[in-house]
Motif scaffolding. Structure first.
Motif, short mmCIF file in Angstrom:
data_model
loop_
_atom_site.label_atom_id
_atom_site.label_comp_id
_atom_site.label_asym_id
_atom_site.label_seq_id
_atom_site.Cartn_x
_atom_site.Cartn_y
_atom_site.Cartn_z
N VAL A 1 0.83 -1.21 0.03
CA VAL A 1 -0.03 -0.10 0.13
C VAL A 1 1.04 1.42 -0.01
CG1 VAL A 1 -1.76 1.45 1.36
CG2 VAL A 1 -1.95 -1.14 1.27
N ASP A 2 0.57 2.19 -0.89
CA ASP A 2 1.36 3.26 -0.88
C ASP A 2 0.76 4.33 0.20
OD1 ASP A 2 3.48 4.66 -2.97
OD2 ASP A 2 2.12 3.53 -4.22
N VAL A 3 1.42 4.58 1.25
CA VAL A 3 1.17 5.37 2.42
C VAL A 3 1.68 6.90 2.21
CG1 VAL A 3 1.87 5.42 4.68
CG2 VAL A 3 1.72 3.50 4.03
N PRO A 4 0.68 7.79 2.07
CA PRO A 4 0.96 9.23 2.15
C PRO A 4 2.05 9.71 3.24
CG PRO A 4 -1.39 8.92 2.16
CD PRO A 4 -0.54 7.31 2.43
N SER A 5 3.24 10.02 2.78
CA SER A 5 4.32 10.42 3.94
C SER A 5 5.02 11.40 3.27
CB SER A 5 4.76 9.12 4.32
OG SER A 5 5.86 9.24 5.14
N GLU A 6 5.78 12.25 4.15
CA GLU A 6 6.89 13.10 3.77
C GLU A 6 8.07 12.44 3.54
OE1 GLU A 6 7.10 15.89 6.96
OE2 GLU A 6 5.16 16.70 6.74
N LYS A 7 8.19 11.23 4.06
CA LYS A 7 9.53 10.39 3.78
C LYS A 7 9.14 8.85 3.54
CE LYS A 7 12.11 12.79 7.40
NZ LYS A 7 12.69 12.67 8.88
N GLY A 8 10.10 8.25 2.70
CA GLY A 8 9.93 7.21 2.31
C GLY A 8 11.36 6.15 2.58
N ALA A 9 10.92 4.88 2.34
CA ALA A 9 12.14 4.09 2.46
C ALA A 9 13.37 4.03 1.62
CB ALA A 9 11.51 2.54 2.66
N LEU A 10 14.58 4.26 2.19
CA LEU A 10 15.84 4.04 1.61
C LEU A 10 16.08 2.57 1.44
CD1 LEU A 10 17.96 5.97 0.55
CD2 LEU A 10 19.17 5.53 2.84
N ALA A 11 16.14 2.20 0.12
CA ALA A 11 16.40 0.88 -0.14
C ALA A 11 16.68 0.64 -1.37
CB ALA A 11 14.92 0.03 0.11
N HIS A 12 17.26 -0.49 -1.84
CA HIS A 12 17.40 -1.11 -3.28
C HIS A 12 16.17 -1.42 -4.04
CE1 HIS A 12 19.92 -2.52 -6.35
NE2 HIS A 12 19.19 -3.77 -6.24
N SER A 13 15.32 -1.85 -3.40
CA SER A 13 13.95 -2.42 -3.96
C SER A 13 12.87 -1.22 -3.31
CB SER A 13 13.57 -3.45 -3.21
OG SER A 13 13.31 -3.47 -1.75
#
Ligand code: MG
Length: 156
Positions: free
Chosen positions: A23-35
């Motif tokens: 689920v796309d979560v509305p957020s000011e920040k997102g996950a730093l990741a390869h995937s």
């Protein structure tokens, strides 16, 4: 029966998507990741692989492999379903997400439904819970990280 546990954490940074349980979560920040950095689905994958003593997500999907750059973790879970579960049934899944903000209460049902759909389970067999870190626990409490833990049973 076989029991498996999974745990994952990702740093949160501006300019990235925050995807949890597909689920796309509305957020000011997102996950730093390869995937796509979906900590919940990564923990589910690790719990399946752990229950089957089949290694871990890092071995199956190395972050050095360009094939998994920005990969949709729902696709990775579907691969593990086909390759590792190989027809075995997951009896139930219980998951907890730790995220300081935003609050996820309105989205956990959709996350559980996604996981149930990918694994071919009745929705009543998947539980996704969410809580904050009460403002403590370092980066989790400051809103600079997200973590997820999963326990599941597989019929063997
Ligand atoms: Mg991960």
């Amino acid at each position: 029966m076989r029991i498996g546990t999974g745990w994952d954490v990702h740093r949160l940074v501006p300019g990235r998507r925050l995807v949890l349980g597909g689920v796309d979560v509305p957020s000011e920040k997102g996950a730093l990741a390869h995937s796509d950095g979906d900590a919940l689905l990564h923990a589910v994958i690790d719990a399946i692989l752990g229950a089957l003593a089949a290694g871990d997500i890092g071995k199956r999907f190395p972050d050095s492999d360009p094939a998994y750059k920005d990969a949709d973790s729902a696709r990775l879970l579907a691969l593990v379903r086909d390759e590792s579960l190989a027809g075995r049934k997951v009896a139930n899944i219980d998951a907890t997400i730790v995220l300081q903000r935003p609050r996820l209460g309105a989205l956990t049902g959709a996350m559980a439904a996604n996981i149930a759909s990918i694994l071919g389970l009745e929705p009543s067999r998947v539980s996704v819970k969410a809580k904050t870190a009460e403002g403590i626990l370092g980066e989790l409490g400051s809103g600079d990280a997200v973590a997820a833990s999963v326990v599941l049973l597989i019929e063997d």
